[in-house]
Design an enzyme around this catalytic site. Structure first.
Site, PDB file in Angstrom:
ATOM      1  N   ARG A  86       0.820  -1.202   0.000  1.00 45.12           N
ATOM      2  CA  ARG A  86       0.000   0.000   0.000  1.00 45.12           C
ATOM      3  C   ARG A  86       0.868   1.272   0.000  1.00 45.12           C
ATOM      4  O   ARG A  86       0.511   2.285  -0.572  1.00 45.12           O
ATOM      5  CB  ARG A  86      -0.914  -0.016   1.236  1.00 45.12           C
ATOM      6  CG  ARG A  86      -1.616   1.285   1.569  1.00 45.12           C
ATOM      7  CD  ARG A  86      -2.617   1.644   0.489  1.00 45.12           C
ATOM      8  NE  ARG A  86      -3.209   2.969   0.709  1.00 45.12           N
ATOM      9  CZ  ARG A  86      -2.621   4.116   0.439  1.00 45.12           C
ATOM     10  NH1 ARG A  86      -1.381   4.140  -0.036  1.00 45.12           N
ATOM     11  NH2 ARG A  86      -3.238   5.271   0.648  1.00 45.12           N
ATOM     12  N   TYR A  87       2.011   1.220   0.699  1.00 46.22           N
ATOM     13  CA  TYR A  87       2.922   2.362   0.810  1.00 46.22           C
ATOM     14  C   TYR A  87       4.220   1.989   0.101  1.00 46.22           C
ATOM     15  O   TYR A  87       4.656   0.838   0.186  1.00 46.22           O
ATOM     16  CB  TYR A  87       3.210   2.675   2.278  1.00 46.22           C
ATOM     17  CG  TYR A  87       1.966   2.885   3.105  1.00 46.22           C
ATOM     18  CD1 TYR A  87       1.291   4.104   3.092  1.00 46.22           C
ATOM     19  CD2 TYR A  87       1.450   1.861   3.902  1.00 46.22           C
ATOM     20  CE1 TYR A  87       0.138   4.289   3.838  1.00 46.22           C
ATOM     21  CE2 TYR A  87       0.303   2.037   4.650  1.00 46.22           C
ATOM     22  CZ  TYR A  87      -0.349   3.252   4.623  1.00 46.22           C
ATOM     23  OH  TYR A  87      -1.493   3.436   5.361  1.00 46.22           O
ATOM     24  N   ARG A  90       7.078   0.104   2.309  1.00 48.79           N
ATOM     25  CA  ARG A  90       6.828  -1.051   3.170  1.00 48.79           C
ATOM     26  C   ARG A  90       5.635  -1.865   2.668  1.00 48.79           C
ATOM     27  O   ARG A  90       4.714  -1.319   2.072  1.00 48.79           O
ATOM     28  CB  ARG A  90       6.605  -0.634   4.624  1.00 48.79           C
ATOM     29  CG  ARG A  90       5.538   0.414   4.824  1.00 48.79           C
ATOM     30  CD  ARG A  90       6.150   1.663   5.456  1.00 48.79           C
ATOM     31  NE  ARG A  90       5.135   2.566   6.015  1.00 48.79           N
ATOM     32  CZ  ARG A  90       4.807   3.720   5.449  1.00 48.79           C
ATOM     33  NH1 ARG A  90       5.366   4.100   4.312  1.00 48.79           N
ATOM     34  NH2 ARG A  90       3.910   4.502   6.027  1.00 48.79           N
ATOM     35  N   CYS A  99      -5.111 -16.508  15.163  1.00 48.06           N
ATOM     36  CA  CYS A  99      -4.703 -15.653  16.290  1.00 48.06           C
ATOM     37  C   CYS A  99      -4.834 -16.442  17.584  1.00 48.06           C
ATOM     38  O   CYS A  99      -5.627 -17.376  17.668  1.00 48.06           O
ATOM     39  CB  CYS A  99      -5.615 -14.439  16.394  1.00 48.06           C
ATOM     40  SG  CYS A  99      -5.432 -13.291  15.037  1.00 48.06           S
ATOM     41  N   CYS A 103      -9.897 -10.435  19.161  1.00 48.77           N
ATOM     42  CA  CYS A 103     -10.222  -9.118  19.676  1.00 48.77           C
ATOM     43  C   CYS A 103     -11.501  -8.652  18.989  1.00 48.77           C
ATOM     44  O   CYS A 103     -11.591  -8.706  17.770  1.00 48.77           O
ATOM     45  CB  CYS A 103      -9.102  -8.132  19.377  1.00 48.77           C
ATOM     46  SG  CYS A 103      -7.466  -8.804  19.724  1.00 48.77           S
ATOM     47  N   CYS A 106     -11.187  -6.229  16.088  1.00 50.61           N
ATOM     48  CA  CYS A 106     -10.290  -6.605  14.989  1.00 50.61           C
ATOM     49  C   CYS A 106     -10.704  -5.946  13.670  1.00 50.61           C
ATOM     50  O   CYS A 106     -11.850  -6.029  13.251  1.00 50.61           O
ATOM     51  CB  CYS A 106     -10.274  -8.112  14.804  1.00 50.61           C
ATOM     52  SG  CYS A 106      -9.136  -8.600  13.487  1.00 50.61           S
ATOM     53  N   ARG A 108      -9.212  -6.625  10.751  1.00 51.00           N
ATOM     54  CA  ARG A 108      -8.983  -7.489   9.597  1.00 51.00           C
ATOM     55  C   ARG A 108      -9.920  -8.693   9.626  1.00 51.00           C
ATOM     56  O   ARG A 108      -9.560  -9.814   9.314  1.00 51.00           O
ATOM     57  CB  ARG A 108      -7.508  -7.900   9.517  1.00 51.00           C
ATOM     58  CG  ARG A 108      -7.080  -8.094   8.068  1.00 51.00           C
ATOM     59  CD  ARG A 108      -5.587  -8.274   7.906  1.00 51.00           C
ATOM     60  NE  ARG A 108      -4.894  -7.064   7.566  1.00 51.00           N
ATOM     61  CZ  ARG A 108      -3.735  -6.689   8.117  1.00 51.00           C
ATOM     62  NH1 ARG A 108      -3.185  -7.405   9.057  1.00 51.00           N
ATOM     63  NH2 ARG A 108      -3.144  -5.583   7.720  1.00 51.00           N
ATOM     64  N   ASP A 269     -10.990   1.512  13.161  1.00 52.02           N
ATOM     65  CA  ASP A 269     -11.310   1.461  11.735  1.00 52.02           C
ATOM     66  C   ASP A 269     -12.799   1.214  11.525  1.00 52.02           C
ATOM     67  O   ASP A 269     -13.473   0.661  12.391  1.00 52.02           O
ATOM     68  CB  ASP A 269     -10.507   0.336  11.071  1.00 52.02           C
ATOM     69  CG  ASP A 269      -9.036   0.683  10.975  1.00 52.02           C
ATOM     70  OD1 ASP A 269      -8.727   1.849  10.683  1.00 52.02           O
ATOM     71  OD2 ASP A 269      -8.200  -0.207  11.211  1.00 52.02           O
ATOM     72  N   ASP A 306      -6.546   5.255   9.901  1.00 51.84           N
ATOM     73  CA  ASP A 306      -6.323   4.627   8.598  1.00 51.84           C
ATOM     74  C   ASP A 306      -7.584   4.934   7.789  1.00 51.84           C
ATOM     75  O   ASP A 306      -8.657   4.410   8.092  1.00 51.84           O
ATOM     76  CB  ASP A 306      -6.133   3.109   8.792  1.00 51.84           C
ATOM     77  CG  ASP A 306      -5.187   2.524   7.764  1.00 51.84           C
ATOM     78  OD1 ASP A 306      -4.999   3.163   6.708  1.00 51.84           O
ATOM     79  OD2 ASP A 306      -4.649   1.428   8.006  1.00 51.84           O
ATOM     80  N   LYS A 313      -2.862   5.757   6.192  1.00 55.43           N
ATOM     81  CA  LYS A 313      -2.798   6.308   7.551  1.00 55.43           C
ATOM     82  C   LYS A 313      -2.448   7.787   7.517  1.00 55.43           C
ATOM     83  O   LYS A 313      -1.539   8.182   6.791  1.00 55.43           O
ATOM     84  CB  LYS A 313      -1.709   5.580   8.349  1.00 55.43           C
ATOM     85  CG  LYS A 313      -2.017   4.127   8.618  1.00 55.43           C
ATOM     86  CD  LYS A 313      -0.962   3.544   9.563  1.00 55.43           C
ATOM     87  CE  LYS A 313      -1.174   2.071   9.793  1.00 55.43           C
ATOM     88  NZ  LYS A 313      -0.779   1.240   8.637  1.00 55.43           N
TER      89      LYS A 313
HETATM   90  C1  LIG Z   1      -0.015   0.266   8.654  1.00 53.51           C
HETATM   91  C2  LIG Z   1       0.473  -0.386   7.471  1.00 53.51           C
HETATM   92  C3  LIG Z   1       1.839  -0.366   7.154  1.00 53.51           C
HETATM   93  C4  LIG Z   1       2.880   0.277   8.036  1.00 53.51           C
HETATM   94  O1  LIG Z   1       2.697   1.655   8.175  1.00 53.51           O
HETATM   95  P1  LIG Z   1       3.681   2.482   9.131  1.00 53.51           P
HETATM   96  O2  LIG Z   1       3.061   3.844   9.177  1.00 53.51           O
HETATM   97  O3  LIG Z   1       5.030   2.471   8.497  1.00 53.51           O
HETATM   98  O4  LIG Z   1       3.708   1.812  10.459  1.00 53.51           O
HETATM   99  C5  LIG Z   1       2.226  -0.999   5.996  1.00 53.51           C
HETATM  100  N1  LIG Z   1       1.340  -1.586   5.175  1.00 53.51           N
HETATM  101  C6  LIG Z   1       0.029  -1.619   5.456  1.00 53.51           C
HETATM  102  C7  LIG Z   1      -0.893  -2.274   4.495  1.00 53.51           C
HETATM  103  C8  LIG Z   1      -0.454  -1.025   6.613  1.00 53.51           C
HETATM  104  O5  LIG Z   1      -1.761  -1.070   6.902  1.00 53.51           O
HETATM  105  S1  SF4 Z   2      -6.573  -7.480  16.346  1.00 56.94           S
HETATM  106 FE1  SF4 Z   2      -7.369  -9.112  14.955  1.00 56.94          FE
HETATM  107  S2  SF4 Z   2      -5.555  -9.901  13.939  1.00 56.94           S
HETATM  108 FE2  SF4 Z   2      -4.827  -8.789  15.747  1.00 56.94          FE
HETATM  109  S3  SF4 Z   2      -4.698 -10.350  17.390  1.00 56.94           S
HETATM  110 FE3  SF4 Z   2      -6.707  -9.391  17.549  1.00 56.94          FE
HETATM  111  S4  SF4 Z   2      -8.065 -10.728  16.351  1.00 56.94           S
HETATM  112 FE4  SF4 Z   2      -5.958 -11.199  15.727  1.00 56.94          FE
END
Ligand SMILES: *Cc1c(COP(=O)(O)O)cnc(C)c1O
Ligand code: SF4
Length: 349
Positions: A86-87, A90, A99, A103, A106, A108, A269, A306, A313
């Site tokens: 995405r960036y 990274r 997991c 949580c 969560c 995701r 989120d 985000d 972000k």
């Molecule tokens: C948050 C995130 C990152 C890392 O972002 P930083 O601001 O460098 O911590 C990288 N890729 C994805 C998809 C993310 O959601």
């Molecule tokens: S936030 Fe989501 S991915 Fe992270 S530990 Fe909790 S349940 Fe797992």
């Protein structure tokens, strides 16, 4: 492991809202609380901030307008299976969907606990190849799910696959295990990771309340830090968990005391079923201002959101620069609400 309503009821007297949650619903994240985390919950407090994070409430079944399961549009940025780029600098690799804890906040949920297991060697190989071909990627996030649910043996193969192609790649180990199940972090695990010494690792923890920083959790993180792997923490701002100044001050100071740098404080989120845990941004900004007065620079996390639809972000920071009142004269508001002016150097003729 507490993963049924019956087991949950053996530990806690459920509130009406917890009772009304449909524990059989396979479309929401299943119940999963490790014994360690359950032992930290006060059974006599229905509003216990640790309980709120792991015991589902009926509100999770409520759907909201414009809120889905993939707010970051991660699917659009998936370059090879499980690799999100995405960036520019990274990328994030979804090492496993498993997991140690589920949580309720969560973000995701589209992926977590989707019965896929750890990445296959083919998926790893393709992702490593992509990273090899994209030298602009300097950091790789091992995320999920939770990467430390993977066995030492498989994890070793995964690290090797990426580092063979990119010995210079910084790897972030993103995990909630120190809070959820700290015994998983053994001396053998850390020793294995340390053998890949061509580039640094960073441990990225998620502690949301200072009561999660138990002696065992601190010991688990110390294994990494003593081994030369710095620890950073990402907290999720959660209603009824940590949305007050004292709780956040205690958390951030305890993190620093235990050699964990508070990195991000995340606004919740826009994920379906989590509205009851989200804090309004106005309140978040008030907390951010109060923290900036109370905390050292070292203890201060960046409050960030985000943005939906893959906006990425961005920091949520109160404005201290008010205006340029005339050329080169800048007016500021101090953290205490007073006014000060800063002058640019006089222009040379
Ligand atoms: C948050 C995130 C990152 C890392 O972002 P930083 O601001 O460098 O911590 C990288 N890729 C994805 C998809 C993310 O959601
Ligand atoms: S936030 Fe989501 S991915 Fe992270 S530990 Fe909790 S349940 Fe797992």
């Amino acid at each position: 492991m507490i993963d049924t309503k019956e087991k949950l009821k053996a530990h806690l007297t459920l509130t009406a809202s917890e009772e009304a949650f449909d524990y059989q619903d396979t479309t929401t994240l299943a119940l999963k609380i490790p014994e360690h985390f359950m032992s930290l919950i006060d059974p006599d407090d229905p509003a216990d901030p640790l309980r709120v994070q792991v015991v589902p409430q009926v509100d999770e079944h409520t759907s909201e307008q414009g809120v889905g399961l993939d707010p970051q549009a991660e699917v659009d940025y998936t370059k090879t299976e499980r690799l999100i780029h995405r960036y520019p600098s990274r990328a994030a690799f979804l090492t496993t969907d498993v997991c140690a804890i589920h949580c309720r906040h969560c973000f995701r949920r589209r992926f977590t606990a989707s019965d896929q297991g750890p990445a296959s060697s083919q998926q790893i190989e393709r992702a490593a190849q992509y990273v090899a071909e994209h030298r602009e990627i300097t950091e790789l996030l091992f995320t999920g799910g939770d990467v430390l649910t993977i066995s030492d043996h498989r994890l070793e193969a995964m690290i090797r696959a990426f580092r063979e192609k990119r010995p210079d790649l910084v790897i972030r180990i993103c995990t909630r295990i120190p809070a959820a199940d700290p015994k998983r972090i053994t001396a053998a695990l850390v020793a294995m990771i340390r053998r890949f010494d061509t580039a640094p690792f960073y441990l990225m923890t998620q502690f949301n309340h200072s009561r999660e920083l138990t002696g065992e959790a601190v010991e688990a993180v110390a294994r990494f830090v003593d081994g030369g792997i710095p620890a950073m923490n990402q907290t999720v701002l959660l209603k009824g968990v940590n949305d007050d100044v004292e709780t956040l001050v205690n958390l951030c100071n305890s993190l620093v005391f235990n050699r964990i740098k508070p990195y991000y404080l995340f606004q919740g989120d826009l994920v379906e079923g989590t509205a009851h845990l989200r804090v309004p941004i106005k309140r978040g900004l008030e907390l951010e201002a109060a923290l900036r007065q109370r905390l050292s620079g070292l203890a201060m996390p960046t409050y960030a959101v985000d943005l939906p639809q893959g906006g990425g972000k961005v920091p949520l920071i109160n404005q201290y620069l008010s205006s340029e009142v005339e050329e080169g004269v800048w007016e500021f508001k101090t953290c205490d609400g007073e006014t000060r002016r800063y002058l640019d150097p006089p222009t040379r003729r």
